[in-house]
Design a protein around this motif. Structure first.
Motif, PDB file in Angstrom:
ATOM      1  N   GLU A   1      -2.365  56.863   3.778  1.00  9.12           N
ATOM      2  CA  GLU A   1      -2.338  55.413   3.923  1.00  9.12           C
ATOM      3  C   GLU A   1      -3.685  54.954   4.467  1.00  9.12           C
ATOM      4  O   GLU A   1      -4.044  55.260   5.605  1.00  9.12           O
TER       5      GLU A   1
ATOM      6  N   SER B   1      -5.942  51.818   5.335  1.00  5.91           N
ATOM      7  CA  SER B   1      -6.030  50.382   5.555  1.00  5.91           C
ATOM      8  C   SER B   1      -7.312  49.836   4.940  1.00  5.91           C
ATOM      9  O   SER B   1      -8.226  50.587   4.580  1.00  5.91           O
TER      10      SER B   1
ATOM     11  N   ASP C   1      -2.331  51.685   0.350  1.00  4.15           N
ATOM     12  CA  ASP C   1      -2.083  50.933   1.574  1.00  4.15           C
ATOM     13  C   ASP C   1      -0.917  49.985   1.304  1.00  4.15           C
ATOM     14  O   ASP C   1      -1.077  48.993   0.581  1.00  4.15           O
TER      15      ASP C   1
ATOM     16  N   LYS D   1       0.272  47.770   3.015  1.00  6.64           N
ATOM     17  CA  LYS D   1      -0.012  46.418   3.503  1.00  6.64           C
ATOM     18  C   LYS D   1      -0.755  45.601   2.460  1.00  6.64           C
ATOM     19  O   LYS D   1      -0.916  44.393   2.621  1.00  6.64           O
ATOM     20  N   GLN D   2      -1.222  46.246   1.393  1.00  6.49           N
ATOM     21  CA  GLN D   2      -1.941  45.537   0.328  1.00  6.49           C
ATOM     22  C   GLN D   2      -1.171  45.578  -1.000  1.00  6.49           C
ATOM     23  O   GLN D   2      -1.775  45.420  -2.060  1.00  6.49           O
TER      24      GLN D   2
ATOM     25  N   THR E   1      -3.510  59.025   7.692  1.00  6.31           N
ATOM     26  CA  THR E   1      -4.065  57.684   7.703  1.00  6.31           C
ATOM     27  C   THR E   1      -5.551  57.749   8.018  1.00  6.31           C
ATOM     28  O   THR E   1      -6.042  58.738   8.591  1.00  6.31           O
TER      29      THR E   1
ATOM     30  N   ASN F   1     -12.504  51.335  10.362  1.00  2.64           N
ATOM     31  CA  ASN F   1     -12.933  50.330   9.392  1.00  2.64           C
ATOM     32  C   ASN F   1     -14.457  50.316   9.338  1.00  2.64           C
ATOM     33  O   ASN F   1     -15.128  50.110  10.347  1.00  2.64           O
TER      34      ASN F   1
ATOM     35  N   PHE G   1       2.149  48.375  11.161  1.00  4.12           N
ATOM     36  CA  PHE G   1       0.767  47.933  11.336  1.00  4.12           C
ATOM     37  C   PHE G   1       0.125  48.805  12.407  1.00  4.12           C
ATOM     38  O   PHE G   1       0.528  48.779  13.575  1.00  4.12           O
TER      39      PHE G   1
ATOM     40  N   TYR H   1      -2.738  39.515   4.779  1.00  9.31           N
ATOM     41  CA  TYR H   1      -3.516  40.659   5.269  1.00  9.31           C
ATOM     42  C   TYR H   1      -4.698  40.942   4.342  1.00  9.31           C
ATOM     43  O   TYR H   1      -5.827  41.162   4.795  1.00  9.31           O
TER      44      TYR H   1
ATOM     45  N   THR I   1      -8.755  40.532   5.506  1.00  9.84           N
ATOM     46  CA  THR I   1      -9.582  41.749   5.576  1.00  9.84           C
ATOM     47  C   THR I   1     -10.684  41.782   4.524  1.00  9.84           C
ATOM     48  O   THR I   1     -11.347  42.810   4.376  1.00  9.84           O
TER      49      THR I   1
END
Length: 1007
Positions: A21, A23, A415, A417-418, A443, A447, A477, A795, A799
């Motif tokens: 995963e 981010s 990811d 979250k995307q 993970t 960033n 998260f 999100y 980002t």
């Protein structure tokens, strides 16, 4: 569920099923390339290495778009070259490659492996999911049971339309008149019914609720007619005064107003007098008011309930209305699917969805284990990029291939979250199912994209809620750390650092969507003018328009911002236009112009063409044509010239002549939207020219043009609007299309905007998709899933920014209702965290007091962007300062065999040997040992030699011995041996083209 481990690309186990995963901004592509390098080199210990080093054609990399495959291929190729250079030099500044240098003992062997991999990257197994399935069905046709000769249909919309028309004709034309009329009230024409089925035809494993497949439409209609006739007969035979019965009861005065009840009874009376069977929604609601149970519920406490046999009859009737819409939707879904599959089979066509379903069925068949084993031998390791966008079929395919083979590797990278592509089939619940099935989770925690302040601000926003993505157990998260690279060049304005997250807040009562959109479109444009006109800088360079991106949900939001920017003289470009070019004003204008060119003698066509906006004629010019006959005749002659040019050179040449003769290009470009209009016009002309190659004459092309005007298809890539300019402009782009991109500054003017769930499509407890057929019912689960996807969209939007992001916040209402809908939006969900909308100002004050976050009023300033200072532009040719390599030339075996050894030729780089044959001065007294024996010809020797090789594994002494044997057999001199040895070796290493033939090779001039 245990927390995922931090991934170290140098020790990650290269076998088994594992989930990564990554981010936003944490280096997903870098990690894929790192794992790719390790697989090529066989790097790792007994716990982490793959069983053996792999070639590029053995490592399967799957992603979801053609653009992504090309980007991955280029990134991996560059990474391989960097690693090879490091192994040659023995040093590297890259920490991962430096670690490989320390842990791989034989640097020379590693450099050779990476060099061969770089040369063979065109053969690398980097595919889209559909491309992979297509190749497997073709390469393993016997095991998969697929047809050898099929054609891939990229756009199956016409086939779907044809299947729907077939169903409509076969079904509607056979129905009783009253039933057909009832159907036409629901769907006036077949395309509306097809629109209701959009997205359902290709949804795998869809369950309809309720399931009415056992009911027959005609039989159920007869039962409905009988019930309605019985009720109408009872109503007609009733002599009682129903109004008096109702008024003598003690009904709730708000629900049964005395002024309303007579009108309701009259509506029922009209229904009884008509031939109508099924009532409309208003009449159905009125009938329900007279049901006996409803009257009992609405009677005052201790009051008298109105009672009558007709009220009980009405209640029974309302409980058994024919579910006509539900029945037809379920039947149409089954029938259109069946007819679509039959049409494709008869025409030997495959759509993109058929490629997936074909391989899925093949793996589930009796020959499936044999097929899976063959694919695993071909691709021992698979890396699935963007795995959050998977669907049930895709997951079944890859889990079926690799889940039972722990020695192979399946690495699912994405990811959750995307995951924002549900509209095109991506299913986050399939990802959740896979996440639960895979025990090894990893993970990426750092960033590398944004500044420390930007990352901290986003972390604070999403950490406000205990379940920021709703499905918190499966989509947690995890705050990421900042690498700090972007901090070295901060964004400055007026000598001060720009806040990472700026919240524009309009306090007060809830506003409507239109007012909200207008306010923050102006605020967005004002802030852009301030940044560009105020000399904002990123490090040492001035902030440019291309550094700014405005993220929107749709073209309507983009149009509002673009209009505000245009008023302030700020150039912008919308990069997400998925509208068809045939739906533009220019398409209709061009159609009228071409009609006039096709029939220039028809006055009505000429007048219609001149009146269209594309020819830029004003009222005075049109009136002059009416007053001056010679001018009119000149116009007819002009269009006759266009007609003749169309006949001789085609429609594209005609459009270009029209642009040149009337100077339209420069006139259009002078308009505010001129670039957009000119781009659309030229795009249409190209599509027409392409279509004319398959059509007969002008009438055929005009018929084709008219059909596309009536049915434009925005999903067709050829029809989608093209980008009008790539100059230095502010970018307007949808959040969906911005995924994977980054911008120094992001403006998100409408984060409160949202849409409620448009259809009752949701997932049950077993993550299976369910569609509620009932009209107007929106299960809470469907709305909950809509909000979850909006949170993931938010999100993605936040980002994208490197240095700064701006959000427009206001309380929002829907329609005329003054109640706030702020909690239903993604940003409202995070900010309020269960509180009422009245708490918003206090929450924003707390948030704005934190470092990196600024709370301010929306900036409103109508001042335009200052024009750049005019300077003298000097034009001149650029000076070439590069170096041309002269130590190579293109050659072939035939040229070598006919002209002799390369070392005897003059140094003429870049030319084929046959071109410079005249430059040789043959020595008549010397025998040509490189000449062909009698009867031999160019090509036969090398082809025969290659046929004997164990391609492509022949090498070393075996290759040399084979060449010597072949030379002796053919009667050649042994002087050919070293030349052929090098040549054949190059052929063996050369990449193959799409026909399986070796591509051209480069013969070193040094001989």
């Amino acid at each position: 569920m245990a927390s995922p481990r931090i991934l170290d690309p140098a020790t990650f186990p290269l076998h088994g099923m594992r989930l990564i995963e990554a981010s936003a901004g944490t280096g997903k592509t870098y990690t894929i390339a790192a794992l790719y390098l390790r697989l090529l080199l066989g790097h790792g210990d007994e716990h982490s290495a793959h069983a053996s080093p792999l070639d590029v054609d053995q490592i399967l990399v799957v992603t979801f778009t053609e653009a992504a495959t090309e980007e991955l291929r280029d990134r991996i190729r560059r990474r391989i070259r960097e690693a090879r250079q490091a192994f040659v030099r023995g040093e590297s500044e890259d920490h991962f490659i430096a670690r490989l240098l320390r842990e791989v003992p034989d640097h020379g062997q590693a450099a050779r492996i990476l060099g061969a991999a770089a040369r063979n990257m065109d053969q690398a197994a980097i595919f889209t999911i559909h491309g992979f399935c297509q190749r497997m069905l073709k390469q393993h046709a016997f095991e998969s049971g697929s047809l050898f000769e099929t054609e891939l249909e990229q756009d199956d919309a016409p086939l779907r339309r044809e299947a729907m028309l077939d169903y409509w004709r076969s079904r509607l034309y056979q129905l009783p008149g009253a039933l057909a009329a009832a159907l036409l009230q629901l769907w006036g024409e077949p395309m509306k019914l097809l629109g209701d089925l959009y997205g359902l035809l290709s949804t795998d494993g869809l369950r309809l609720e309720p399931d009415l497949s056992a009911l027959d439409l005609a039989d159920e209609w007869q039962l409905q007619v009988a019930r309605v006739d019985a009720f109408k007969q009872a109503w007609r035979q009733c002599d009682d005064d129903l109004l008096d019965v109702l008024q003598r009861g003690d009904l709730n005065g708000n629900s049964y107003r005395k002024t309303s009840v007579p009108g309701w009874l009259q509506a029922v009376e009209d229904y009884v007098a008509s031939d109508q069977v099924l009532p409309d929604s208003r009449l159905a609601e009125i009938l329900e008011k007279f049901g006996q149970s409803r009257l009992r519920d609405k009677t005052k406490k201790n009051g008298v309930t109105p009672e009558h046999p007709l009220f009980a009859h009405i209640e029974q009737l309302c409980e058994k209305w024919l579910p006509l819409r539900e029945l037809v939707l379920g039947e149409a879904l089954r029938e259109v699917r069946r007819r679509l599959a039959l049409n494709k089979a008869q025409r030997r066509l495959l759509g993109f969805d058929d490629l997936l379903s074909g391989l899925d069925r093949a793996l589930a068949s009796a020959a499936g284990p044999r097929l899976a084993a063959a694919i695993r031998v071909q691709f021992p390791v698979a890396l699935i990029d963007e795995f959050q966008d998977t669907d049930p079929q895709q997951y079944r395919i890859f889990s079926g291939l690799y889940s039972t083979s722990p020695d192979c590797g399946l690495f699912m990278i994405g990811d959750p979250k995307q995951a924002i592509y549900a509209f095109r089939g991506a299913d986050i619940f399939t990802y959740i199912q896979a996440r639960r099935a895979v025990s090894d989770h990893y993970t990426l925690a750092t960033n590398w994209r944004s500044t420390s302040a930007m990352i901290a601000s986003v972390n604070r926003l999403f950490e406000r809620h205990v379940a920021p993505f709703i499905f918190d157990e499966d989509i947690p998260f995890l705050p990421v750390q900042a690498a700090g690279h972007a901090d070295r060049k901060p964004l400055m304005l007026d000598g001060e650092p720009v806040p990472a997250l700026t919240l524009w807040h309009r306090p007060g009562y809830p506003v409507g969507k239109a007012d909200y959109q207008q306010l923050f479109a102006d605020s967005c444009a004002s802030q852009i003018v301030r940044l560009l006109g105020g000399g904002a800088r990123i490090g040492d360079r001035v902030l440019e328009a291309r550094d700014l991106a405005v993220l929107v949900r749709d073209r309507f939001e983009a149009a509002a911002v673009q209009q505000a920017l245009r008023r302030r003289h700020v150039p912008s470009v919308y990069q997400s236009g998925r509208d068809s070019v045939f739906s533009t004003r220019e398409a209709l204008d061009l159609y009228r112009i071409l009609q006039a060119i096709q029939e220039p003698q028809q006055e009505r066509h000429l007048r219609a063409a001149l009146a269209c906006s594309l020819l830029l004629q004003d009222a005075d010019s049109l009136q002059a044509l009416n007053d001056d006959e010679r001018r009119w005749e000149g116009l007819v002659a002009e269009f006759i010239d266009y007609h003749q040019r169309w006949s001789a050179l085609g429609v594209l040449a005609t459009v270009h002549q029209l642009l040149e003769r009337r100077n339209l290009a420069s006139q259009l470009l002078a308009l505010p939207d001129g670039e957009r209009r000119l781009t659309d016009l030229l795009h249409l002309a190209e599509l027409l020219q392409e279509a004319s190659q398959q059509l007969e004459g002008m009438p055929g092309l005009m018929r084709w043009f008219g059909e596309h005007l009536q049915s434009p298809n925005g999903n067709s890539e050829a029809q989608q609007l093209r980008l009008e300019s790539d100059r230095n402009r502010v970018t307007l782009i949808t959040i969906h299309k911005s995924k994977g991109l980054e911008y120094p500054v992001v403006l998100l003017p409408f984060p409160i905007n949202h849409r409620t769930a448009s259809r009752a499509l949701y997932h049950d407890d077993d993550t299976r998709p369910v569609y509620d057929l009932s009209q107007g019912r929106r299960p809470l689960r469907a709305e909950r899933e809509r909000l979850a996807e909006d949170l993931r969209l938010l999100y993605v939007a936040l980002t994208r920014s490197v240095h700064a992001c701006y959000l427009g916040i206001s309380d929002l209402k829907q329609g005329n209702d003054r109640a706030s809908v702020l909690p239903r939006s993604a940003l409202g969900y995070l900010l309020l965290n269960g509180s009422d909308a009245e708490a918003l100002p206090g929450i924003l004050q707390q948030l704005g007091a934190q470092a990196g976050i600024c709370l301010t009023a929306p900036p409103l300033d109508d001042r335009p962007l200052p024009a750049p200072a005019a300077g003298t532009l000097e034009l001149g040719a650029r000076t070439f300062r590069g170096r041309i390599r002269r130590d190579w030339r293109i050659s072939s075996y035939s040229a070598l065999s006919s002209q002799g050894p390369a070392r005897d030729l003059p140094e003429l780089p870049g030319l084929d040997l046959e071109v410079v044959a005249d430059a040789r001065e043959p020595d008549a007294g010397t025998a040509d040992i490189f000449g062909f024996p009698k009867g031999a010809r160019a090509g036969t020797f090398l082809h025969g030699l290659l046929e004997q090789l164990d391609f492509p594994r022949a090498a070393g002494e075996g290759l040399r011995e084979l060449i010597r044997q072949r030379l002796a057999l053919e009667g050649f001199d042994e002087g050919w041996a070293p030349v052929l040895e090098t040549l054949v070796g190059d052929v063996l290493d050369a990449p193959l083209d799409d026909r399986g033939c070796a591509c051209a090779i480069s013969v070193p001039q040094t001989g």
